[in-house]
Design an enzyme around this catalytic site. Structure first.
Site, PDB file in Angstrom:
ATOM      1  N   ASP A  32       0.924  -1.426  -0.296  1.00 20.36           N
ATOM      2  CA  ASP A  32      -0.050  -0.152  -0.129  1.00 20.36           C
ATOM      3  C   ASP A  32       0.302   1.083  -0.275  1.00 20.36           C
ATOM      4  O   ASP A  32       1.779   1.258   1.025  1.00 20.36           O
ATOM      5  CB  ASP A  32      -0.351  -0.176   1.137  1.00 20.36           C
ATOM      6  CG  ASP A  32      -1.957   0.563   1.064  1.00 20.36           C
ATOM      7  OD1 ASP A  32      -2.190   1.476   0.654  1.00 20.36           O
ATOM      8  OD2 ASP A  32      -2.623   0.700   1.922  1.00 20.36           O
ATOM      9  N   ASP A  33       0.284   2.432  -0.928  1.00 22.39           N
ATOM     10  CA  ASP A  33       1.390   3.119  -0.806  1.00 22.39           C
ATOM     11  C   ASP A  33       2.847   2.839  -0.743  1.00 22.39           C
ATOM     12  O   ASP A  33       3.608   4.439  -0.769  1.00 22.39           O
ATOM     13  CB  ASP A  33       0.610   4.024   0.007  1.00 22.39           C
ATOM     14  CG  ASP A  33      -0.236   4.768   0.756  1.00 22.39           C
ATOM     15  OD1 ASP A  33      -1.357   4.821   0.153  1.00 22.39           O
ATOM     16  OD2 ASP A  33      -0.697   5.925   1.454  1.00 22.39           O
ATOM     17  N   CYS A  72      -5.821   5.135  -3.472  1.00 17.64           N
ATOM     18  CA  CYS A  72      -6.672   3.005  -3.074  1.00 17.64           C
ATOM     19  C   CYS A  72      -7.869   2.484  -3.831  1.00 17.64           C
ATOM     20  O   CYS A  72      -7.328   1.847  -4.781  1.00 17.64           O
ATOM     21  CB  CYS A  72      -6.691   3.023  -1.889  1.00 17.64           C
ATOM     22  SG  CYS A  72      -4.736   3.540  -0.749  1.00 17.64           S
ATOM     23  N   HIS A 129      -9.820  -1.523  -1.270  1.00 14.61           N
ATOM     24  CA  HIS A 129      -9.976  -0.687  -0.257  1.00 14.61           C
ATOM     25  C   HIS A 129     -11.046  -1.190   0.810  1.00 14.61           C
ATOM     26  O   HIS A 129     -11.890  -1.289   0.963  1.00 14.61           O
ATOM     27  CB  HIS A 129      -9.888   0.152  -0.914  1.00 14.61           C
ATOM     28  CG  HIS A 129     -10.166   1.932  -0.282  1.00 14.61           C
ATOM     29  ND1 HIS A 129      -9.113   2.250   0.437  1.00 14.61           N
ATOM     30  CD2 HIS A 129     -11.267   2.483   0.404  1.00 14.61           C
ATOM     31  CE1 HIS A 129      -9.387   3.283   1.457  1.00 14.61           C
ATOM     32  NE2 HIS A 129     -10.392   2.854   1.272  1.00 14.61           N
ATOM     33  N   ASP A 309      -0.282   0.008  -4.835  1.00 12.50           N
ATOM     34  CA  ASP A 309      -1.574   0.643  -5.939  1.00 12.50           C
ATOM     35  C   ASP A 309      -1.580   2.397  -6.521  1.00 12.50           C
ATOM     36  O   ASP A 309      -1.378   2.420  -7.239  1.00 12.50           O
ATOM     37  CB  ASP A 309      -2.951   0.544  -5.164  1.00 12.50           C
ATOM     38  CG  ASP A 309      -2.350   0.809  -3.413  1.00 12.50           C
ATOM     39  OD1 ASP A 309      -1.144   1.285  -2.858  1.00 12.50           O
ATOM     40  OD2 ASP A 309      -2.847   1.542  -2.733  1.00 12.50           O
ATOM     41  N   HIS A 310       0.148   2.809  -5.621  1.00 15.35           N
ATOM     42  CA  HIS A 310       0.448   3.990  -6.603  1.00 15.35           C
ATOM     43  C   HIS A 310       1.463   4.528  -5.616  1.00 15.35           C
ATOM     44  O   HIS A 310       2.485   3.963  -4.274  1.00 15.35           O
ATOM     45  CB  HIS A 310      -1.379   4.897  -6.592  1.00 15.35           C
ATOM     46  CG  HIS A 310      -1.933   5.087  -4.790  1.00 15.35           C
ATOM     47  ND1 HIS A 310      -1.034   5.578  -3.349  1.00 15.35           N
ATOM     48  CD2 HIS A 310      -2.385   4.764  -4.923  1.00 15.35           C
ATOM     49  CE1 HIS A 310      -1.678   5.429  -2.754  1.00 15.35           C
ATOM     50  NE2 HIS A 310      -3.095   4.675  -2.546  1.00 15.35           N
TER      51      HIS A 310
END
Length: 443
Positions: A32-33, A72, A129, A309-310
Protein backbone atom coordinates in the site's frame (compact mmCIF):
# COMPACT_ATOMS: atom_id res chain seq x y z
CA UNK A 1 8.25 -54.17 -30.93
CA UNK A 2 5.53 -52.13 -32.65
CA UNK A 3 3.16 -52.59 -29.69
CA UNK A 4 5.88 -51.41 -27.28
CA UNK A 5 6.48 -48.29 -29.38
CA UNK A 6 2.76 -47.55 -29.45
CA UNK A 7 2.61 -47.96 -25.67
CA UNK A 8 5.62 -45.66 -25.16
CA UNK A 9 4.05 -43.05 -27.45
CA UNK A 10 0.78 -43.21 -25.53
CA UNK A 11 2.54 -42.80 -22.18
CA UNK A 12 4.62 -39.89 -23.50
CA UNK A 13 1.54 -38.19 -24.99
CA UNK A 14 -0.38 -38.61 -21.74
CA UNK A 15 2.49 -37.19 -19.70
CA UNK A 16 2.86 -34.25 -22.11
CA UNK A 17 -0.87 -33.54 -22.01
CA UNK A 18 -0.88 -33.67 -18.20
CA UNK A 19 2.05 -31.26 -18.07
CA UNK A 20 0.32 -28.91 -20.53
CA UNK A 21 -2.85 -28.98 -18.47
CA UNK A 22 -0.99 -28.16 -15.26
CA UNK A 23 -1.55 -24.54 -14.37
CA UNK A 24 0.84 -22.46 -12.28
CA UNK A 25 -0.14 -21.18 -8.88
CA UNK A 26 -0.28 -17.40 -8.40
CA UNK A 27 1.17 -15.51 -5.44
CA UNK A 28 -0.21 -11.97 -5.66
CA UNK A 29 1.58 -9.49 -3.35
CA UNK A 30 0.25 -5.95 -2.88
CA UNK A 31 1.96 -3.10 -1.00
CA UNK A 32 0.00 0.00 0.00
CA UNK A 33 1.23 3.49 -0.96
CA UNK A 34 4.63 2.17 -2.02
CA UNK A 35 6.43 4.61 -4.29
CA UNK A 36 9.64 3.93 -6.21
CA UNK A 37 11.79 3.90 -3.05
CA UNK A 38 12.63 0.28 -3.82
CA UNK A 39 16.21 -0.88 -4.36
CA UNK A 40 15.85 -2.03 -7.97
CA UNK A 41 13.93 1.15 -8.94
CA UNK A 42 16.50 3.56 -7.51
CA UNK A 43 13.89 6.05 -6.29
CA UNK A 44 15.87 6.65 -3.10
CA UNK A 45 19.59 5.81 -3.03
CA UNK A 46 19.43 4.50 0.56
CA UNK A 47 16.34 2.29 0.24
CA UNK A 48 17.03 -1.24 1.52
CA UNK A 49 14.68 -3.88 0.09
CA UNK A 50 16.81 -7.03 -0.35
CA UNK A 51 13.91 -9.48 -0.64
CA UNK A 52 12.04 -7.53 -3.31
CA UNK A 53 15.32 -6.98 -5.15
CA UNK A 54 16.05 -10.72 -5.03
CA UNK A 55 12.58 -11.40 -6.46
CA UNK A 56 13.25 -8.83 -9.18
CA UNK A 57 16.51 -10.60 -10.05
CA UNK A 58 14.64 -13.92 -10.24
CA UNK A 59 12.15 -12.51 -12.73
CA UNK A 60 11.33 -9.46 -14.82
CA UNK A 61 11.06 -6.12 -13.02
CA UNK A 62 9.42 -3.09 -14.62
CA UNK A 63 11.06 0.30 -14.09
CA UNK A 64 8.38 2.29 -15.90
CA UNK A 65 5.15 0.86 -14.41
CA UNK A 66 2.30 3.17 -13.44
CA UNK A 67 -1.00 2.94 -11.61
CA UNK A 68 -4.29 3.87 -13.30
CA UNK A 69 -5.30 6.14 -10.43
CA UNK A 70 -3.18 7.64 -7.61
CA UNK A 71 -5.72 6.66 -4.94
CA UNK A 72 -6.40 3.31 -3.24
CA UNK A 73 -9.98 2.40 -4.16
CA UNK A 74 -9.91 3.57 -7.76
CA UNK A 75 -6.48 2.04 -8.41
CA UNK A 76 -7.31 -1.36 -6.93
CA UNK A 77 -10.71 -1.42 -8.63
CA UNK A 78 -9.02 -0.82 -11.97
CA UNK A 79 -6.43 -3.56 -11.41
CA UNK A 80 -8.91 -6.18 -10.23
CA UNK A 81 -11.48 -5.46 -12.96
CA UNK A 82 -9.04 -4.74 -15.78
CA UNK A 83 -10.98 -1.54 -16.54
CA UNK A 84 -9.90 2.10 -16.46
CA UNK A 85 -11.36 4.58 -13.94
CA UNK A 86 -12.84 6.47 -16.90
CA UNK A 87 -14.77 3.29 -17.76
CA UNK A 88 -16.02 2.38 -14.29
CA UNK A 89 -16.51 6.00 -13.20
CA UNK A 90 -14.72 5.19 -9.93
CA UNK A 91 -12.22 7.95 -9.18
CA UNK A 92 -12.33 8.17 -5.37
CA UNK A 93 -12.42 6.13 -2.17
CA UNK A 94 -15.97 5.11 -3.03
CA UNK A 95 -18.09 3.54 -4.38
CA UNK A 96 -17.36 -0.18 -4.05
CA UNK A 97 -17.57 -1.67 -7.54
CA UNK A 98 -20.30 -4.17 -6.53
CA UNK A 99 -22.60 -1.35 -5.42
CA UNK A 100 -22.97 -0.26 -9.04
CA UNK A 101 -25.71 -2.28 -10.80
CA UNK A 102 -23.79 -2.52 -14.08
CA UNK A 103 -20.81 -4.13 -12.31
CA UNK A 104 -22.60 -6.27 -9.74
CA UNK A 105 -21.88 -9.47 -11.66
CA UNK A 106 -18.67 -8.37 -13.37
CA UNK A 107 -15.97 -11.07 -13.29
CA UNK A 108 -12.87 -9.87 -11.45
CA UNK A 109 -9.37 -11.35 -11.65
CA UNK A 110 -9.69 -14.02 -8.91
CA UNK A 111 -13.15 -14.97 -10.15
CA UNK A 112 -11.88 -15.36 -13.71
CA UNK A 113 -9.05 -17.62 -12.59
CA UNK A 114 -11.55 -19.73 -10.65
CA UNK A 115 -14.11 -20.02 -13.46
CA UNK A 116 -11.68 -20.70 -16.28
CA UNK A 117 -8.75 -22.34 -14.51
CA UNK A 118 -10.19 -24.05 -11.45
CA UNK A 119 -8.16 -21.85 -9.08
CA UNK A 120 -8.92 -21.73 -5.37
CA UNK A 121 -8.45 -18.21 -4.07
CA UNK A 122 -7.03 -17.22 -0.70
CA UNK A 123 -6.74 -13.64 0.50
CA UNK A 124 -5.37 -11.74 3.46
CA UNK A 125 -4.69 -8.08 4.17
CA UNK A 126 -5.57 -5.23 1.83
CA UNK A 127 -6.38 -6.19 -1.74
CA UNK A 128 -9.44 -4.08 -2.33
CA UNK A 129 -9.88 -0.82 -0.42
CA UNK A 130 -11.12 -1.05 3.17
CA UNK A 131 -13.40 -3.99 3.85
CA UNK A 132 -14.43 -4.34 0.22
CA UNK A 133 -14.13 -7.86 -1.15
CA UNK A 134 -14.12 -9.36 2.34
CA UNK A 135 -17.86 -9.55 3.01
CA UNK A 136 -19.52 -12.94 2.55
CA UNK A 137 -21.83 -11.45 -0.06
CA UNK A 138 -18.87 -10.20 -2.13
CA UNK A 139 -17.78 -13.70 -3.20
CA UNK A 140 -14.38 -12.42 -4.36
CA UNK A 141 -12.27 -15.05 -2.57
CA UNK A 142 -12.80 -18.60 -1.32
CA UNK A 143 -10.75 -18.37 1.88
CA UNK A 144 -10.14 -15.21 3.91
CA UNK A 145 -7.35 -14.57 6.40
CA UNK A 146 -6.77 -11.55 8.65
CA UNK A 147 -7.76 -8.20 7.25
CA UNK A 148 -5.57 -5.14 6.94
CA UNK A 149 -4.59 -3.32 10.12
CA UNK A 150 -1.97 -1.02 11.60
CA UNK A 151 -1.43 -3.34 14.54
CA UNK A 152 0.23 -1.90 17.63
CA UNK A 153 -0.26 1.84 18.11
CA UNK A 154 1.13 4.38 20.58
CA UNK A 155 -1.34 5.49 23.23
CA UNK A 156 -1.23 9.00 21.82
CA UNK A 157 -0.30 10.32 18.37
CA UNK A 158 3.43 10.91 17.97
CA UNK A 159 3.07 13.92 15.67
CA UNK A 160 0.61 16.80 15.88
CA UNK A 161 -0.24 18.25 12.47
CA UNK A 162 -2.38 21.18 11.28
CA UNK A 163 -4.51 18.80 9.21
CA UNK A 164 -6.87 17.66 11.94
CA UNK A 165 -6.29 14.96 14.51
CA UNK A 166 -6.76 12.08 12.06
CA UNK A 167 -5.21 8.92 13.49
CA UNK A 168 -3.74 7.94 10.14
CA UNK A 169 -1.66 11.10 9.82
CA UNK A 170 1.19 10.01 12.07
CA UNK A 171 4.66 8.46 11.91
CA UNK A 172 7.67 7.53 14.00
CA UNK A 173 8.70 4.80 16.41
CA UNK A 174 7.60 3.73 19.88
CA UNK A 175 8.23 0.62 22.01
CA UNK A 176 6.60 -2.36 20.29
CA UNK A 177 7.62 -5.51 18.43
CA UNK A 178 7.42 -6.51 14.79
CA UNK A 179 5.16 -9.41 15.77
CA UNK A 180 2.54 -6.91 16.99
CA UNK A 181 2.19 -5.29 13.59
CA UNK A 182 -0.76 -6.01 11.32
CA UNK A 183 1.49 -6.84 8.37
CA UNK A 184 3.36 -9.45 10.43
CA UNK A 185 0.04 -11.20 11.07
CA UNK A 186 -0.87 -10.99 7.38
CA UNK A 187 2.46 -12.54 6.38
CA UNK A 188 2.12 -15.22 9.09
CA UNK A 189 -1.28 -16.30 7.76
CA UNK A 190 0.08 -16.48 4.22
CA UNK A 191 3.00 -18.58 5.43
CA UNK A 192 0.58 -20.91 7.24
CA UNK A 193 -1.39 -21.46 4.02
CA UNK A 194 1.75 -22.30 2.07
CA UNK A 195 2.94 -24.65 4.81
CA UNK A 196 -0.43 -26.43 4.78
CA UNK A 197 -0.08 -27.59 1.17
CA UNK A 198 -2.97 -25.55 -0.27
CA UNK A 199 -5.27 -26.84 -2.99
CA UNK A 200 -3.73 -26.35 -6.43
CA UNK A 201 -3.80 -24.38 -8.52
CA UNK A 202 -4.14 -21.58 -5.98
CA UNK A 203 -4.39 -17.80 -6.14
CA UNK A 204 -2.97 -16.41 -2.89
CA UNK A 205 -3.33 -12.65 -2.52
CA UNK A 206 -1.35 -10.99 0.27
CA UNK A 207 -1.92 -7.28 0.87
CA UNK A 208 0.41 -5.29 3.13
CA UNK A 209 -0.72 -2.04 4.79
CA UNK A 210 2.63 -0.28 5.23
CA UNK A 211 4.21 2.08 4.26
CA UNK A 212 0.77 3.72 4.26
CA UNK A 213 0.43 6.20 7.13
CA UNK A 214 0.60 5.90 10.06
CA UNK A 215 4.21 4.96 9.34
CA UNK A 216 5.15 3.19 12.57
CA UNK A 217 8.17 0.91 12.63
CA UNK A 218 10.34 -0.57 15.36
CA UNK A 219 13.71 0.98 16.11
CA UNK A 220 15.79 -1.60 14.26
CA UNK A 221 14.27 -0.52 10.95
CA UNK A 222 14.93 3.15 11.72
CA UNK A 223 18.53 2.25 12.47
CA UNK A 224 19.00 1.29 8.80
CA UNK A 225 18.78 4.97 7.84
CA UNK A 226 20.92 7.91 8.98
CA UNK A 227 19.35 10.50 11.24
CA UNK A 228 20.74 13.44 9.31
CA UNK A 229 20.02 15.56 6.23
CA UNK A 230 21.52 13.04 3.81
CA UNK A 231 18.41 10.88 4.09
CA UNK A 232 16.10 13.55 2.66
CA UNK A 233 14.81 13.12 -0.91
CA UNK A 234 16.18 15.35 -3.65
CA UNK A 235 13.89 18.29 -4.38
CA UNK A 236 14.01 21.62 -6.22
CA UNK A 237 12.71 24.72 -4.45
CA UNK A 238 9.91 26.35 -6.40
CA UNK A 239 9.46 23.16 -8.40
CA UNK A 240 5.79 23.94 -9.08
CA UNK A 241 6.42 27.44 -10.42
CA UNK A 242 6.20 26.19 -14.03
CA UNK A 243 3.22 23.86 -13.46
CA UNK A 244 -0.42 24.82 -14.07
CA UNK A 245 -2.38 26.05 -11.08
CA UNK A 246 -4.99 23.40 -11.87
CA UNK A 247 -2.54 20.69 -10.77
CA UNK A 248 -2.67 21.99 -7.20
CA UNK A 249 -6.35 21.13 -6.85
CA UNK A 250 -5.85 17.39 -7.38
CA UNK A 251 -4.31 17.09 -3.94
CA UNK A 252 -6.43 16.93 -0.80
CA UNK A 253 -4.73 19.95 0.77
CA UNK A 254 -3.06 22.99 -0.72
CA UNK A 255 0.33 21.32 -0.96
CA UNK A 256 2.62 24.23 -0.15
CA UNK A 257 1.49 24.13 3.50
CA UNK A 258 2.63 20.54 3.94
CA UNK A 259 6.36 20.74 3.27
CA UNK A 260 6.53 24.09 5.05
CA UNK A 261 4.99 22.47 8.13
CA UNK A 262 7.38 19.52 7.99
CA UNK A 263 10.39 21.79 7.83
CA UNK A 264 9.22 24.23 10.49
CA UNK A 265 8.56 21.39 12.95
CA UNK A 266 11.67 19.40 11.97
CA UNK A 267 9.46 16.48 10.89
CA UNK A 268 10.58 16.09 7.28
CA UNK A 269 13.53 13.91 8.24
CA UNK A 270 11.41 11.92 10.71
CA UNK A 271 8.74 11.24 8.07
CA UNK A 272 11.37 10.28 5.48
CA UNK A 273 13.04 7.82 7.86
CA UNK A 274 9.65 6.48 8.96
CA UNK A 275 8.62 5.78 5.38
CA UNK A 276 11.94 4.12 4.57
CA UNK A 277 11.85 2.09 7.80
CA UNK A 278 8.33 0.86 7.02
CA UNK A 279 9.36 0.02 3.46
CA UNK A 280 12.22 -2.14 4.76
CA UNK A 281 9.92 -3.78 7.31
CA UNK A 282 7.38 -4.69 4.62
CA UNK A 283 10.23 -6.02 2.48
CA UNK A 284 11.10 -8.36 5.35
CA UNK A 285 7.50 -9.63 5.42
CA UNK A 286 7.57 -10.19 1.67
CA UNK A 287 10.74 -12.18 2.36
CA UNK A 288 8.97 -14.36 4.94
CA UNK A 289 6.28 -15.28 2.40
CA UNK A 290 8.77 -15.94 -0.41
CA UNK A 291 10.88 -18.14 1.87
CA UNK A 292 7.79 -20.20 2.70
CA UNK A 293 7.06 -20.56 -1.01
CA UNK A 294 10.57 -21.88 -1.60
CA UNK A 295 10.64 -24.05 1.55
CA UNK A 296 7.50 -25.84 0.39
CA UNK A 297 9.00 -26.42 -3.07
CA UNK A 298 6.33 -24.29 -4.73
CA UNK A 299 8.64 -21.70 -6.27
CA UNK A 300 9.04 -23.38 -9.66
CA UNK A 301 5.29 -23.86 -10.04
CA UNK A 302 4.16 -20.41 -8.88
CA UNK A 303 3.91 -17.12 -10.71
CA UNK A 304 4.71 -14.31 -8.29
CA UNK A 305 3.51 -10.80 -9.06
CA UNK A 306 4.35 -7.92 -6.72
CA UNK A 307 2.83 -4.44 -7.09
CA UNK A 308 1.81 -1.27 -5.31
CA UNK A 309 -1.43 0.65 -5.84
CA UNK A 310 0.24 4.08 -6.33
CA UNK A 311 3.18 6.22 -5.27
CA UNK A 312 3.65 8.84 -2.56
CA UNK A 313 5.38 12.22 -2.31
CA UNK A 314 7.64 13.08 0.62
CA UNK A 315 8.53 16.66 -0.20
CA UNK A 316 8.84 16.36 -3.98
CA UNK A 317 6.82 19.05 -5.75
CA UNK A 318 6.57 20.70 -2.29
CA UNK A 319 3.97 18.21 -1.05
CA UNK A 320 3.55 15.01 0.94
CA UNK A 321 0.95 12.42 0.07
CA UNK A 322 -0.68 11.03 -3.06
CA UNK A 323 -3.32 12.18 -5.59
CA UNK A 324 -0.95 13.51 -8.26
CA UNK A 325 -0.13 12.59 -11.86
CA UNK A 326 3.62 13.13 -11.52
CA UNK A 327 5.92 10.11 -11.36
CA UNK A 328 6.17 10.36 -7.56
CA UNK A 329 2.41 9.78 -7.38
CA UNK A 330 1.96 7.31 -10.23
CA UNK A 331 5.14 5.23 -10.63
CA UNK A 332 5.06 1.91 -8.80
CA UNK A 333 7.06 -1.30 -8.39
CA UNK A 334 5.88 -4.15 -10.60
CA UNK A 335 7.66 -7.51 -10.64
CA UNK A 336 6.80 -10.87 -12.21
CA UNK A 337 8.73 -14.07 -11.48
CA UNK A 338 8.19 -17.79 -11.99
CA UNK A 339 7.12 -20.04 -14.88
CA UNK A 340 6.96 -18.26 -18.23
CA UNK A 341 9.04 -15.29 -17.00
CA UNK A 342 12.62 -14.69 -18.11
CA UNK A 343 14.82 -14.05 -15.07
CA UNK A 344 17.25 -11.18 -14.55
CA UNK A 345 15.43 -8.62 -16.68
CA UNK A 346 14.78 -4.91 -16.10
CA UNK A 347 12.16 -3.57 -18.49
CA UNK A 348 11.85 0.15 -19.21
CA UNK A 349 8.86 -0.15 -21.50
CA UNK A 350 5.70 1.55 -20.18
CA UNK A 351 3.52 -0.83 -18.16
CA UNK A 352 0.24 -0.43 -16.30
CA UNK A 353 -1.28 -2.16 -13.29
CA UNK A 354 -4.19 -2.65 -15.68
CA UNK A 355 -1.96 -5.11 -17.55
CA UNK A 356 -1.69 -7.55 -14.63
CA UNK A 357 -5.09 -9.18 -15.27
CA UNK A 358 -4.47 -10.06 -18.96
CA UNK A 359 -0.84 -11.00 -18.22
CA UNK A 360 -1.87 -13.55 -15.59
CA UNK A 361 -4.46 -14.96 -18.00
CA UNK A 362 -1.66 -15.59 -20.48
CA UNK A 363 0.78 -16.99 -17.92
CA UNK A 364 -1.92 -19.33 -16.60
CA UNK A 365 -2.91 -20.50 -20.08
CA UNK A 366 -6.52 -19.34 -19.83
CA UNK A 367 -8.84 -18.11 -22.59
CA UNK A 368 -8.73 -14.41 -23.45
CA UNK A 369 -11.08 -12.03 -21.64
CA UNK A 370 -12.08 -9.54 -24.32
CA UNK A 371 -13.61 -7.10 -21.83
CA UNK A 372 -10.22 -6.12 -20.42
CA UNK A 373 -8.69 -2.77 -21.32
CA UNK A 374 -5.09 -3.59 -20.43
CA UNK A 375 -2.57 -5.46 -22.57
CA UNK A 376 -0.61 -8.56 -21.68
CA UNK A 377 3.01 -7.99 -20.71
CA UNK A 378 3.94 -11.52 -21.81
CA UNK A 379 6.12 -10.28 -24.71
CA UNK A 380 8.19 -8.21 -22.27
CA UNK A 381 8.32 -11.08 -19.75
CA UNK A 382 10.03 -13.12 -22.46
CA UNK A 383 12.16 -10.28 -23.83
CA UNK A 384 12.41 -6.96 -21.98
CA UNK A 385 13.22 -5.21 -25.28
CA UNK A 386 10.11 -6.44 -27.06
CA UNK A 387 8.20 -3.51 -28.64
CA UNK A 388 5.37 -1.98 -26.62
CA UNK A 389 3.12 0.37 -28.59
CA UNK A 390 0.89 1.44 -25.68
CA UNK A 391 1.79 4.14 -23.16
CA UNK A 392 0.82 4.02 -19.50
CA UNK A 393 -2.14 6.24 -18.61
CA UNK A 394 -2.95 7.45 -15.10
CA UNK A 395 -6.24 9.23 -14.44
CA UNK A 396 -7.19 11.28 -11.39
CA UNK A 397 -10.72 12.63 -11.19
CA UNK A 398 -12.59 13.36 -14.39
CA UNK A 399 -10.48 14.36 -17.42
CA UNK A 400 -7.09 14.68 -15.72
CA UNK A 401 -4.65 12.27 -17.35
CA UNK A 402 -0.95 11.49 -17.16
CA UNK A 403 0.52 9.69 -20.17
CA UNK A 404 3.88 7.95 -19.85
CA UNK A 405 5.88 6.64 -22.79
CA UNK A 406 9.36 5.20 -22.60
CA UNK A 407 11.00 8.63 -22.73
CA UNK A 408 8.30 11.23 -22.08
CA UNK A 409 5.85 12.20 -19.36
CA UNK A 410 2.82 14.23 -20.45
CA UNK A 411 -0.02 15.52 -18.30
CA UNK A 412 -3.24 17.18 -19.45
CA UNK A 413 -5.67 18.61 -16.92
CA UNK A 414 -9.40 19.06 -17.18
CA UNK A 415 -9.00 22.77 -17.97
CA UNK A 416 -6.72 22.00 -20.92
CA UNK A 417 -3.45 23.01 -19.22
CA UNK A 418 -0.46 20.75 -19.80
CA UNK A 419 2.92 19.55 -18.61
CA UNK A 420 5.63 17.75 -20.57
CA UNK A 421 8.90 16.29 -19.27
CA UNK A 422 11.83 14.64 -21.03
CA UNK A 423 12.46 11.75 -18.65
CA UNK A 424 15.88 10.99 -20.16
CA UNK A 425 17.26 14.42 -19.28
CA UNK A 426 14.91 15.34 -16.44
CA UNK A 427 13.86 12.23 -14.45
CA UNK A 428 12.70 14.39 -11.51
CA UNK A 429 10.21 16.29 -13.72
CA UNK A 430 11.69 19.66 -12.80
CA UNK A 431 11.38 21.46 -16.16
CA UNK A 432 7.97 21.69 -17.80
CA UNK A 433 8.44 21.82 -21.59
CA UNK A 434 4.77 22.01 -22.56
CA UNK A 435 4.93 25.74 -23.35
CA UNK A 436 7.84 25.38 -25.76
CA UNK A 437 6.54 25.26 -29.39
CA UNK A 438 9.35 22.94 -30.50
CA UNK A 439 7.79 20.13 -28.44
CA UNK A 440 4.32 20.44 -30.00
CA UNK A 441 4.92 17.37 -32.16
CA UNK A 442 5.92 15.31 -29.08
CA UNK A 443 2.71 16.34 -27.33
Amino acid sequence: MRSILVLLYAVTFAATSLHAAKKPNVLFIAIDDQNDWIGYLGGHPMAKTPHIDKLAARGTAFTNAHCQSPLCNSSRTSLMTGLRPSTTGIYGLSPWIRSLPEFKEYVTLPQYLKRHGGYKSYSTGKIYHGGNGRRKTDKEFDVLGPGSSVGARPKQKLVTTPFGNHRLVDWGTFPHTDEEKGDWKVASWAVEQLDANPAKPFFLSVGFFLPHVPCYATQKWFDLYPDDETVLPKIRRGDRDDTPRFSWYLHWYLPEVRLKFLEETNEWRNLTRSYLACTSFVDSQVGRVLKALKRNKLEKDTVVVLWSDHGWHIGEKDITGKNTLWDDGARVPLVFAGPGVKPGQLCGKPAELLDIYPTLIDLCGLPENKKLEGHSLLPQLKDANAPRKWPAVTTHNHDNHGVRSEHWSFIQYADGSQELYDMRKDPNEWTNLAGDPKYAEVI
